[in-house]
Design an enzyme around this catalytic site. Structure first.
Site, PDB file in Angstrom:
ATOM      1  N   TYR A   1      45.235  44.827  40.581  1.00 56.24           N
ATOM      2  CA  TYR A   1      44.349  44.058  41.472  1.00 56.24           C
ATOM      3  C   TYR A   1      43.569  45.008  42.390  1.00 56.24           C
ATOM      4  CZ  TYR A   1      43.079  40.338  44.830  1.00 56.24           C
ATOM      5  OH  TYR A   1      42.408  39.456  45.651  1.00 56.24           O
TER       6      TYR A   1
ATOM      7  N   LYS B   1      39.531  45.518  42.597  1.00 55.69           N
ATOM      8  CA  LYS B   1      38.781  45.220  43.826  1.00 55.69           C
ATOM      9  C   LYS B   1      38.103  46.471  44.393  1.00 55.69           C
ATOM     10  CE  LYS B   1      39.585  40.779  43.962  1.00 55.69           C
ATOM     11  NZ  LYS B   1      38.483  39.825  43.815  1.00 55.69           N
TER      12      LYS B   1
HETATM   13  P1  NAP Z   1      42.182  30.804  43.733  1.00 60.87           P
HETATM   14  O1  NAP Z   1      42.485  29.701  44.690  1.00 60.87           O
HETATM   15  O2  NAP Z   1      43.229  31.252  42.795  1.00 60.87           O
HETATM   16  O3  NAP Z   1      40.865  30.387  42.916  1.00 60.87           O
HETATM   17  C1  NAP Z   1      40.343  31.240  41.940  1.00 60.87           C
HETATM   18  C2  NAP Z   1      39.203  30.560  41.202  1.00 60.87           C
HETATM   19  O4  NAP Z   1      38.731  31.457  40.180  1.00 60.87           O
HETATM   20  C3  NAP Z   1      39.635  29.291  40.499  1.00 60.87           C
HETATM   21  O5  NAP Z   1      38.598  28.336  40.571  1.00 60.87           O
HETATM   22  C4  NAP Z   1      39.819  29.740  39.044  1.00 60.87           C
HETATM   23  O6  NAP Z   1      39.653  28.620  38.197  1.00 60.87           O
HETATM   24  C5  NAP Z   1      38.707  30.784  38.921  1.00 60.87           C
HETATM   25  N1  NAP Z   1      38.903  31.764  37.863  1.00 60.87           N
HETATM   26  C6  NAP Z   1      39.975  32.551  37.643  1.00 60.87           C
HETATM   27  N2  NAP Z   1      39.788  33.309  36.561  1.00 60.87           N
HETATM   28  C7  NAP Z   1      38.546  33.015  36.074  1.00 60.87           C
HETATM   29  C8  NAP Z   1      37.788  33.456  34.976  1.00 60.87           C
HETATM   30  N3  NAP Z   1      38.236  34.385  34.128  1.00 60.87           N
HETATM   31  N4  NAP Z   1      36.553  32.921  34.779  1.00 60.87           N
HETATM   32  C9  NAP Z   1      36.061  31.990  35.615  1.00 60.87           C
HETATM   33  N5  NAP Z   1      36.745  31.518  36.681  1.00 60.87           N
HETATM   34  C10 NAP Z   1      37.976  32.029  36.905  1.00 60.87           C
HETATM   35  O7  NAP Z   1      41.696  32.115  44.493  1.00 60.87           O
HETATM   36  P2  NAP Z   1      41.071  32.312  45.958  1.00 60.87           P
HETATM   37  O8  NAP Z   1      42.187  32.615  46.865  1.00 60.87           O
HETATM   38  O9  NAP Z   1      40.122  31.243  46.269  1.00 60.87           O
HETATM   39  O10 NAP Z   1      40.302  33.695  45.722  1.00 60.87           O
HETATM   40  C11 NAP Z   1      38.927  33.762  45.385  1.00 60.87           C
HETATM   41  C12 NAP Z   1      38.525  35.223  45.354  1.00 60.87           C
HETATM   42  O11 NAP Z   1      38.808  35.824  46.617  1.00 60.87           O
HETATM   43  C13 NAP Z   1      39.258  36.048  44.301  1.00 60.87           C
HETATM   44  O12 NAP Z   1      38.404  36.997  43.731  1.00 60.87           O
HETATM   45  C14 NAP Z   1      40.339  36.737  45.113  1.00 60.87           C
HETATM   46  O13 NAP Z   1      40.766  37.932  44.523  1.00 60.87           O
HETATM   47  C15 NAP Z   1      39.607  36.967  46.414  1.00 60.87           C
HETATM   48  N6  NAP Z   1      40.500  37.148  47.561  1.00 60.87           N
HETATM   49  C16 NAP Z   1      41.322  36.142  47.978  1.00 60.87           C
HETATM   50  C17 NAP Z   1      42.165  36.372  49.069  1.00 60.87           C
HETATM   51  C18 NAP Z   1      43.084  35.316  49.610  1.00 60.87           C
HETATM   52  O14 NAP Z   1      43.833  35.620  50.546  1.00 60.87           O
HETATM   53  N7  NAP Z   1      43.079  34.112  49.101  1.00 60.87           N
HETATM   54  C19 NAP Z   1      42.166  37.617  49.709  1.00 60.87           C
HETATM   55  C20 NAP Z   1      41.315  38.618  49.242  1.00 60.87           C
HETATM   56  C21 NAP Z   1      40.479  38.370  48.177  1.00 60.87           C
HETATM   57  P3  NAP Z   1      40.188  28.540  36.686  1.00 60.87           P
HETATM   58  O15 NAP Z   1      41.624  28.903  36.718  1.00 60.87           O
HETATM   59  O16 NAP Z   1      39.886  27.129  36.275  1.00 60.87           O
HETATM   60  O17 NAP Z   1      39.363  29.501  35.923  1.00 60.87           O
END
Ligand code: NAP
Length: 251
Positions: A159, A163
């Site tokens: 990861y 990133k």
């Molecule tokens: P999440 O709740 O797990 O949502 C992820 C979204 O991405 C879902 O809609 C998922 O839907 C979609 N997805 C996953 N793999 C995909 C693929 N191959 N093609 C198209 N869509 C895909 O994650 P989140 O927490 O909202 O995070 C969103 C972003 O922010 C990510 O890049 C994550 O790394 C980053 N981030 C999050 C945090 C945090 O604390 N939450 C912190 C730092 C960075 P499907 O499964 O239907 O595809």
């Protein structure tokens, strides 16, 4: 122009918008007048996400089920979006997954899955929309990275690599596209309340909060507000930056 129609007539693509940060970002652009393409792999979840947005902002969102790690499928999806909605102005590469594990036990599959979605997925999306983005005179690209790409984390080498790669990708893209007045920035969220962090459980969440100076988790709307700002005319002169929104975790 009022704040609420700041993005009127803009077409915005948000990957990974079936839930969490992506859905909040898509809803925020819809609220401010944009037409939004809501992408995720699961047809039902991106469909429900778009329907929820349309309940508040009628006909603002349309869903597209696609896996960003699949180059050809992404190209096809790009063509369909442009045919349906018109020229794209703003691309938000947000789709991301985790497959955590200590390096000694990490499988090839877990390494590839994370790099293919989080890093190659952003490249695939750029390729799918590059022509249409170059046509806009104010195109914006925002990549959702992570503080883990800046500071690393035991158990998240795949990861962190994806990133950190996204940060290098952002800066290179910003340099290449600057002559065309396209800006490209990365948002590096810290610990944000979504399904991705919910699965960690209470004990790990408490441990993480110990290294967050503000001693609280961030909310998806706070990431959405930063995305709105970076995509707005007010941020015209900001490019190639990585903006952490992390309660002070990486200061
Ligand atoms: P999440 O709740 O797990 O949502 C992820 C979204 O991405 C879902 O809609 C998922 O839907 C979609 N997805 C996953 N793999 C995909 C693929 N191959 N093609 C198209 N869509 C895909 O994650 P989140 O927490 O909202 O995070 C969103 C972003 O922010 C990510 O890049 C994550 O790394 C980053 N981030 C999050 C945090 C945090 O604390 N939450 C912190 C730092 C960075 P499907 O499964 O239907 O595809």
């Amino acid at each position: 122009m009022t704040l609420m129609d700041r993005f009127k007539d803009k077409i915005v693509v948000v990957t990974g918008a079936g839930r969490g940060i992506g859905q909040a970002v898509a809803a925020a652009f819809a609220r401010e007048g944009a037409k939004v393409a809501v992408l995720s792999r699961n047809e039902q979840s991106c469909g429900q996400s778009a329907s929820a947005i349309n309940e508040d902002y009628p006909e603002a969102a349309k869903s597209y089920a696609v896996d960003v790690s699949d180059h050809d499928a992404m190209q096809e999806c790009g063509k369909k979006i442009v045919a349906d909605l018109g020229s794209v102005n703003i691309l938000i590469n947000n789709a991301g997954i985790t497959r955590d594990g200590l390096l000694l036990r990490m499988s090839d599959e877990d390494w590839d899955a994370v790099l293919d979605t989080n890093l190659k997925g952003a490249f695939n999306a750029l390729k799918a929309f590059q022509r249409t983005l170059m046509k806009a005179d104010d195109a914006r690209i925002i990549n959702v990275s992570s503080v883990i790409g800046i500071i690393g984390n035991a158990g998240q080498a795949n990861y962190a690599a994806s990133k950190a790669g996204l940060i290098g990708f952002t800066k290179s893209m910003a340099r290449e596209l600057a002559p065309r007045k396209v800006t490209c920035n990365a948002i590096a969220p810290g610990f944000i309340r979504t399904d991705m962090t919910e699965v960690l459980g209470e004990k790990i969440q408490e441990e993480i909060l110990k290294i967050v100076p503000l001693k609280d988790m961030g909310e998806v709307e706070e990431i959405a507000n930063l995305a709105l700002y970076l995509a707005s005319p007010e941020a015209r002169y900001i490019t190639g930056q990585v903006i952490a929104i992390d309660g002070g975790m990486t200061m």
